[in-house]
Design a protein around this motif. Structure first.
Motif, PDB file in Angstrom:
ATOM      1  N   GLU A  76      35.657  24.963  54.251  1.00 42.95           N
ATOM      2  CA  GLU A  76      36.637  25.539  53.319  1.00 42.95           C
ATOM      3  C   GLU A  76      36.270  25.151  51.881  1.00 42.95           C
ATOM      4  N   ARG A  99      33.308  27.262  50.728  1.00 48.43           N
ATOM      5  CA  ARG A  99      33.680  28.654  50.445  1.00 48.43           C
ATOM      6  C   ARG A  99      34.577  28.757  49.222  1.00 48.43           C
ATOM      7  N   GLY A 100      35.005  27.603  48.683  1.00 51.21           N
ATOM      8  CA  GLY A 100      35.802  27.588  47.469  1.00 51.21           C
ATOM      9  C   GLY A 100      37.268  27.915  47.695  1.00 51.21           C
ATOM     10  N   THR A 101      37.742  27.772  48.939  1.00 50.66           N
ATOM     11  CA  THR A 101      39.137  28.120  49.223  1.00 50.66           C
ATOM     12  C   THR A 101      40.066  26.904  49.171  1.00 50.66           C
ATOM     13  N   GLU A 126      40.463  24.578  46.727  1.00 51.30           N
ATOM     14  CA  GLU A 126      41.111  24.242  45.456  1.00 51.30           C
ATOM     15  C   GLU A 126      42.458  24.942  45.297  1.00 51.30           C
ATOM     16  N   SER A 127      42.468  26.254  45.617  1.00 45.08           N
ATOM     17  CA  SER A 127      43.733  26.978  45.456  1.00 45.08           C
ATOM     18  C   SER A 127      44.783  26.454  46.432  1.00 45.08           C
ATOM     19  N   LEU A 128      44.321  25.992  47.602  1.00 40.85           N
ATOM     20  CA  LEU A 128      45.235  25.458  48.616  1.00 40.85           C
ATOM     21  C   LEU A 128      45.859  24.146  48.131  1.00 40.85           C
ATOM     22  N   ILE A 156      37.403  18.474  46.531  1.00 42.53           N
ATOM     23  CA  ILE A 156      37.189  19.877  46.147  1.00 42.53           C
ATOM     24  C   ILE A 156      35.828  20.115  45.495  1.00 42.53           C
TER      25      ILE A 156
END
Lengths: 273, 404
Positions: free
Chosen positions: B222, B225-227, B229-231, B400
């Motif tokens: 995760e 894939r860069g997902t 940070e927003s999480l 992250i």
């Protein structure tokens, strides 16, 4: 008027590297603020401090009424540079996932999403998997995801990076519309012209320090220059440091191991550097 | 929104995303479900076919002897064998000395060579063969079968000619009645004994290997894939995020393990019922079995999530978790060798080994309270420690940033 977001004497260090030094910032409602700086200037670190992903080494980041940022993530909408979409979910499923974690009813999130999707012209793609999306489509979806729960502050990290001219224009138009509707947007970019077009206030960050903070006119007066570009150059004349990530060191074991498999002449060059 | 709802939301999303990959379905659902039934069907069929094929083959046998009886030659020829008889080389040091005939055997001119010599009243023999050739082994087997029957006849003749009764002389001690009637263990208990060596092995290996991919994908994957940070900027604590991901990995692994055990029991009940029965277990044993599996899954998944989150890239996580999965074979093997009738208490205090030992005891329908208390307490502590370690990794600020 009490600021919506207040950073007081914020300092952020990673080991011996000081990413952000003594930052004091007041973010007021109904404004678009541009964080402008080169690569490694500290824009992303500053945004991560504002979104609560990073905790300050010293100082404080607080929302209005002195509420700590960790308790107030529900008022933030964040679009990171990477967009952060799940490729095996549809655009709407990506949006719904975040809005559910914000505790928002699906119908309410859908209504908001559909309204903004029409503005961004991607309403037809909401039920498509994001796997095949272009960079522009991903950016727009990430924006919708950040807006679905109705945030008070929108944090955008390089929102037009890698976008074609039309998509970048649509994103900028959306930001302006959000401001008209009373929203607050913090917009990180390394394009001065873009910041000038969109933002009411520009904060120039260089080597982790805020070099200047004001309206475009105030920056020109401060530097005695005729254009923002000249103003930026005069404010950031000090050599830029490398990116924080590049400064991170491998572990001792990794270093020793790597040396075993590096030719001797290459090692000498590395040591000289 | 309650913490529980947020954890479930994270877990549901992870499971949906994982299930949408068809390769996952094949790896985690179809293979475990079909593995044992296929093994139960395919193995006997293939083995039977191969055996029949080999039995029908004509083998070439060379007999080297100066005293061979025609009866023995006839018996060998009746075994679908082409028999050639030659005289025995007198210069051999022993009959097993294969030097002169090595080439013939290696070139497969003959599948086996039988050497026989009568010295006084005793027949001496040796069978030369090539053990790496299936056909040579088959020829050797057929010769041995014939020799054993021939020897029996010869022995009987000699006993009779001495005026003795053959049966009471050769077999003065005899079992009375069917052997299986003398075992007081039920068929279900016997099945439990056999499966207690097998099921913990399957459970442990499958849990460890099935958890690797989702654990990597949901953490360092995760991040890459860069997902992530927003999480992390959502109103969700990192402990909730960990628990959501843990729940997803445990659910995925549990489905895989359940299907595999289901396939195994189906195979036993419907395809191998002649050889083994379904184990008979009490309700308490079943509940404790589920608890033991739960402990094992919790420890493994929490440890894997922590180590994967610690890794700087998917590649590094793979390099760390693969050897750990292989290392899991150690406690499994240890468990197989421990004698459950005389097991020392300290084994139930050794993490991982204790749960697997507990599983073995429970499959035998043995609930020894002292053992259960020790492995439950120790495993609870280890679960707590592994989850805390995982939580610590999830609370790191640098989770992250990626090096990939």
């Amino acid at each position: 008027m009490e600021p919506l977001l207040k950073l007081t004497n914020v300092k952020k260090s990673f080991g011996e590297i000081h990413a952000i030094e003594q930052v004091n910032l007041d973010i007021h409602k109904h404004s678009v603020i541009g964080l402008v700086g080169g690569n490694g200037a500290g824009k992303t670190t500053l945004l991560r401090l504002m979104s609560g992903v990073y905790r300050p080494t010293s100082g404080s980041v607080k929302l209005e009424n002195s509420r700590p940022i960790s308790e107030m993530r529900s008022v933030l909408g964040v679009v990171p540079e990477s967009t952060g979409l799940y490729s095996k979910l549809t655009a709407w499923e990506n949006i719904r996932y975040h809005s559910r974690l914000h505790g928002i009813d699906d119908q309410l999130a859908w209504d908001r999403t559909y309204r903004f999707a029409k503005l961004l012209d991607i309403q037809e793609s909401l039920h498509r998997y994001t796997e095949g999306f272009s960079r522009g489509m991903k950016q727009k979806t990430a924006l919708l995801r950040a807006l679905a729960h109705g945030p008070q502050i929108l944090l955008l990290d390089e929102p037009t990076g890698g976008l074609d001219v039309t998509s970048a224009r649509i994103v900028r138009q959306l930001v302006r519309k959000l401001k008209e509707e009373g929203g607050t947007v913090i917009y990180s970019t390394h394009h001065l012209a873009e910041a000038q077009q969109v933002c009411d206030r520009i904060i120039i960050v260089h080597n982790g320090i805020i070099q200047a903070d004001g309206t475009p006119e105030e920056l020109l007066t401060l530097t005695g220059t005729k254009s923002l570009e000249e103003a930026y150059v005069s404010l950031t004349s000090e050599a830029a440091r490398p990116r924080m990530e590049e400064s991170e060191q491998p572990s001792k074991i990794s270093k020793i191991w790597r040396r075993l498999f590096t030719p001797k002449h290459q090692l000498e060059v590395d040591e000289d550097e | 929104m309650s913490s529980r709802k947020r954890i479930v939301t994270v877990a549901k999303k992870e499971i949906i995303e994982f299930v949408r990959d068809w390769r996952t379905i094949v790896a985690l659902v179809l293979i475990p479900l079909l593995l044992f039934p296929l093994l139960f069907i395919a193995f006997p069929v293939v083995m039977q076919n191969e055996a029949t094929e080999l039995e029908q083959k004509t083998v070439d046998i060379l007999i080297q002897s100066n005293d061979i009886e025609d009866l023995l030659v006839d018996l060998l020829e009746n075994q679908t064998a082409l028999v050639t008889v030659m005289t025995l080389d007198e210069n051999l040091t022993t009959l097993s000395d294969a030097d002169n005939d090595t080439v013939e055997l290696r070139n497969l001119e003959y599948d086996a060579i039988l050497r026989m010599e009568l010295r006084n009243d005793t027949w001496y023999y040796a069978i030369l063969h090539l053990s790496t050739s299936e056909q040579s082994n088959e020829a050797r087997g057929r010769i041995l079968d014939v020799l054993i029957d021939w020897e029996d006849d010869l022995r009987s003749q000699r006993i009779e000619s001495a005026g003795l009764d053959v049966e009471s002389t050769l077999d003065p001690l005899q079992w009375d009645g069917p052997i299986s009637d003398a075992d007081v263990a039920t068929k279900g208990e016997q099945a439990g004994m056999l499966l207690s060596l097998f099921i913990p092995f399957v459970l442990a290996i499958w849990t460890a290997s099935a958890a690797v991919q989702p654990a990597i994908d949901m953490t360092v994957g995760e991040r890459e894939r860069g997902t992530l940070e927003s999480l992390l900027s959502l109103p969700l604590t990192r402990t909730e995020l960990l628990l959501g991901k843990w729940l997803a990995v445990v659910s995925i692994t549990a489905v895989g393990v359940t299907l595999q055990i289901g396939g195994l029991l189906f195979g036993i009940a419907y395809l191998a019922s002649d050889f083994i029965d379904v184990p008979s277990l009490s309700f308490a044993a079943i509940v404790l079995l589920a608890l033991a599996v739960g402990f094992y899954g919790t420890m493994i998944v929490a440890l894997y999530l922590a180590l994967a989150m610690r890794s700087k890239s998917v590649k590094e996580a793979g390099s760390v978790l693969t050897p750990i999965t292989l290392a899991m074979i150690m406690p499994i093997l240890l468990t197989q060798f421990i004698n459950l009738d005389d097991v020392e208490m300290f084994w139930f205090g050794v993490p991982f080994v204790n749960v697997l030992l507990g599983l073995r005891e429970l499959l035998l329908n043995r609930i020894i309270i002292e053992h259960v208390i020790v492995w439950v307490l120790v495993s609870s502590l280890i679960c707590l420690l592994t989850v805390r370690y995982a939580a610590k990794q999830f609370h790191r600020e640098d989770i992250i940033t990626t090096k990939s």
